[in-house]
Design a protein around this motif. Structure first.
Motif: not given
Lengths: 300, 506
Positions: B9-14
């Protein structure tokens, strides 16, 4: 720049359209409307950051500055369209007198049709952003706990007032740190038994990172405070030895792992425009922020 | 192993590549300096490379690590997309090494093995290395052979070794199969990454997004509504300094076999079950398999050679006058071809491919041209200026989408309809965030993510389609001459007017 004094939201909207038309490009590819709600102290930096972020996300920026102190009730506007500033449109609106309490009525005619609306409070923010008169229009509501007088207490307010769609720049500031830490775990590192997060006193990103790490790795976190700048180190205790990311200067970090020589990682602190650009990249609720916020320890 | 800090769910992490390094062969080439090195820097600058990333140069030069670092530094300064940042450079330069030696010298590979093993310890690259062969294909056999015998191509358990090769992937079916066999003997097929930089372009990937994420277009994307499809890749430049490479290869092998057939496949394919590499590839291969050539290749194809002329106000030489080109060369610099896709969706719709050098301007586009409305309830004079509707993917430059349709001309007493266009510009909605194709592809190599790389089956299918045309052309002698700076030889117009079609001016 066009100045309109004692005007209305509809007139501002018409002025933007006619300025576009005059420039020969009446249609635009704007992807969202950014509503900046700010006092005079923060408005200029926040608007400029919006203009810079508009290079990545062409948008209409509407800065609403409530000025309840005067007697006269009126709306003054400054409008900038396209040009050297970037592809966006900017309307800086001062809401004087009684109008300061009705920012909503000014914002409505300025929202671009059928595109997302984002609200941004660069300074003081309402306790429940989604319940705010302006916040209600926005699917994404961005606050900045670091700008509050007591940022750590502010973070608790963010937690209690959270609804999906809220985010805080204290979280966006952590992304590069989180990326480096996550890349450490791309290899087998074994269980982590303790975590120490060190950073500047009263920097809300410090407890937020601690909360995220603690809940993701399922172990206790010790938070140490120093003079900064920002976050200065994260140490993870593993069976093989400590894994540490240290950044004393706010620019370059050193990654040390057991059995591997240290390596350097560029980890600059980012400016407001870069943070805002990151925020605008995805407009759906940020569940990871929500769970980090939820795992914050209560203030003693 | 799952990473506890990577929540889906963590779509900030590249997506950051794991610990790894890259060995670059052919460090002095244009491609290495203008594309590969800057892309590596840009990736580092975006925080997408692992902290201990290592870049090893391999060439027959008497250089130390610092000399090679200087070459990379200069290439980055001149060609990188993102601004130069000292901190990023410091991070990257710590991992730069150079191995001096001849491509055929076993001792040099022994040295390379030592350097690579040392990087695993000193930089933590963990045995993961990609070998980027930015060298002429003629040198592949010797390099691959040595990578094999020196043990460099063998990965340790839990680690990977990958090889990256650039087009051309052979010059006909037989040579392509030979190359695939050669590479396949050294690296397993999942470790071979063929770079077709077109597939790394955002706009090419957008073809699939537009087709399969929207409700509006797919219902009309078939022979009931589509009249013809025109895929054009025009270059305004000549062959420049590439005479040695280009002569004997020509436009069809250089561009049509790979880029244009890939664009055709993406435009014509059925919806994949999912966007997993295997599912997308399965659909692409189905389309490529369904392609057939016209009975009479001569009438449905065109080839040309640019003649001297003026281009954009500058006098330019003809192909046969270029340095290093024999005056009786029969290599084509312009190629156009009709193809048909034999399936229910596309039966009877001609797909026209064309590519050429020294044409009017640099442009690549896929134009889906629709049939005219079955009935027009207007006076015939009112619709005189109305052409066919068209949906155009603009691949480069000025990336975006154009839709052409008829609209009423304002201020006319009676109704009059004329073609107008509606534009979506990538640069307008997603300004300057668009990374170079090479950044995306190099990152995908390091991540081991294969969907954007053509597999050898696709490469071979491409040759299967084109080989008969190339054979036929080789019997025809000199291609038609065309004036530089225009849109190519006249024969291309005859070839489409046979079917009652006209080329768009791109």
């Amino acid at each position: 720049m066009i100045r309109l004094e004692d005007t209305s939201g509809g007139a501002v909207s018409a002025a933007i359209a006619s300025e576009r038309h005059r420039m020969g490009s009446p249609t635009t590819g704007m992807v969202l409307t950014l509503l900046v709600i700010s006092d005079e102290e923060f408005q200029s930096d926040a608007t400029s950051a919006g203009v810079a972020a508009a290079r990545q996300h062409p948008m209409r920026i509407v800065t609403l500055i409530p000025r309840p102190e005067g007697k006269a009730t009126r709306l003054d506007a400054e409008i900038m369209v396209g040009g050297d500033e970037g592809p966006g449109e900017v309307a800086v609106l001062r809401l004087r007198g009684e109008l300061a309490g009705h920012a909503n009525s000014v914002a409505v005619p300025l929202l671009l049709p059928d595109t997302p609306v984002v609200a941004f409070w660069p300074g003081a923010a309402p306790a429940i952003p989604s319940d705010d008169l302006i916040g209600r229009h926005a699917q994404r509501r961005i606050t900045d706990a670091a700008a509050a007088t007591d940022p750590i207490a502010e973070l608790q307010i963010r937690r209690s007032g959270y609804l999906p769609g809220d985010t805080d720049l204290a979280w966006a500031r952590l992304t590069p740190w989180r990326a480096v830490l996550a890349s450490v775990f791309d290899q087998e590192v074994g269980p982590v038994s303790a975590i120490t997060v060190t950073g500047e006193d009263s920097n809300p990103s410090v407890p937020l990172l601690a909360a995220w790490l603690g809940s993701a790795l399922g172990c206790p976190v010790d938070v140490q405070l120093d003079a900064g700048p920002g976050l200065t180190s994260v140490v993870l205790t593993t069976d093989a030895g400590p894994i540490a990311v240290t950044r004393p200067d706010g620019r370059t970090a050193t990654l040390s792992r057991p059995g591997v020589p240290d390596s350097t990682v560029a980890l600059q602190r980012r400016d407001l425009a870069a943070l805002l650009s990151e925020e605008l990249r995805r407009l759906d609720p940020d569940d990871c922020y929500a769970s980090a916020l939820a795992s914050l320890p209560e203030l003693a | 192993m799952t990473n506890p800090l990577r929540d889906p769910l963590d779509r900030r992490l590249p997506r950051v590549a794991g610990p790894c390094g890259m060995v670059l062969f052919g460090v002095t080439g244009d491609l290495a300096r203008k594309k590969v090195m800057p892309a590596i820097y840009d990736l580092a600058n975006r925080g997408l490379l692992p902290p201990g990333f290592a870049l090893v140069g391999f060439a027959r030069r008497d250089w130390a690590d610092e000399d090679f670092a200087q070459i990379v530094h200069d290439a980055v300064r001149e060609h990188s997309r993102t601004p130069f940042n000292e901190d990023t450079w410091r991070q990257l330069s710590e991992g730069i090494r150079f191995v001096a030696g001849d491509l055929a010298d076993p001792a040099a590979y022994a040295e390379l093995s030592k350097v690579v093993a040392d990087l695993d310890l000193s930089r933590g690259t963990n045995g993961n290395h990609a070998f980027y062969l930015s060298i002429p294909p003629g040198l592949f056999p010797v390099v691959l052979e040595h990578l094999k015998t020196s043990g460099l191509a063998t990965s340790a358990p839990g680690a990977w070794r990958r090889v990256v090769i650039e087009k051309p992937f052979g010059h006909d079916l037989e040579s392509a199969q030979e190359l695939n066999k050669l590479v396949g003997e050294v690296f397993p097929s999942g470790s071979v990454f063929r770079i077709d930089h077109y597939l790394g372009k955002e706009t090419v990937q957008n073809i699939l997004a537009v087709r399969f994420a929207n409700a509006m277009y797919e219902p009309i994307w078939n022979s009931n509504y589509v009249d013809n499809v025109q895929i054009t890749m025009a270059e305004d430049i000549g062959i420049g300094g590439r005479a040695g490479y280009y002569d004997g290869i020509g436009a069809a092998r250089d561009v049509m076999q790979n880029h244009l057939l890939q664009l055709l496949a993406l435009t014509a394919m059925e919806e994949p079950l999912s966007f997993s590499p295997d599912d997308v590839r399965a659909e692409k291969e189905k389309v490529l398999r369904a392609i057939h050539l016209p009975q009479d290749i001569d009438r449905h194809s065109a080839r040309g050679q640019y003649a001297a002329g003026w281009q954009g106000g500058i006098p330019v030489k003809g192909y046969l006058e270029e340095e290093g080109i024999s005056p009786d060369s029969t290599t084509e610099t312009f190629a156009a071809l009709r193809l048909d896709v034999d399936n229910r969706r596309w039966a009877g719709v001609p797909f026209y491919l064309r590519t050429g050098k020294r044409l009017g301007r640099r442009v690549t586009e896929v134009a889906v041209v629709f049939k005219r409305a079955p009935h027009l309830p207007f006076a015939s004079t009112a619709v005189e200026e109305l052409g066919n509707n068209a949906f155009v993917f603009r691949i480069q430059p000025d990336e975006g989408i154009t839709v052409r349709f008829g609209s009423k001309v304002p201020n006319t007493s009676s109704i009059e309809v004329r073609d107008v266009t509606m534009d979506f510009q990538y640069g307008e909605s997603f300004v300057d965030s668009s990374p170079e194709a090479y950044e995306r592809l190099i990152l995908d190599v390091l991540l081991g993510d294969p969907p954007l790389f053509p597999r050898h089956e696709e490469v071979e299918l491409g040759w299967r389609i084109l080989d008969p045309v190339l054979d036929r052309w080789s019997e025809q002698g000199q291609p038609d001459q065309y004036v530089s700076g225009g849109w190519g030889p006249h024969s291309q117009y005859d070839m489409v007017s046979l079917d009652g079609c006209v080329w768009r001016r791109p």
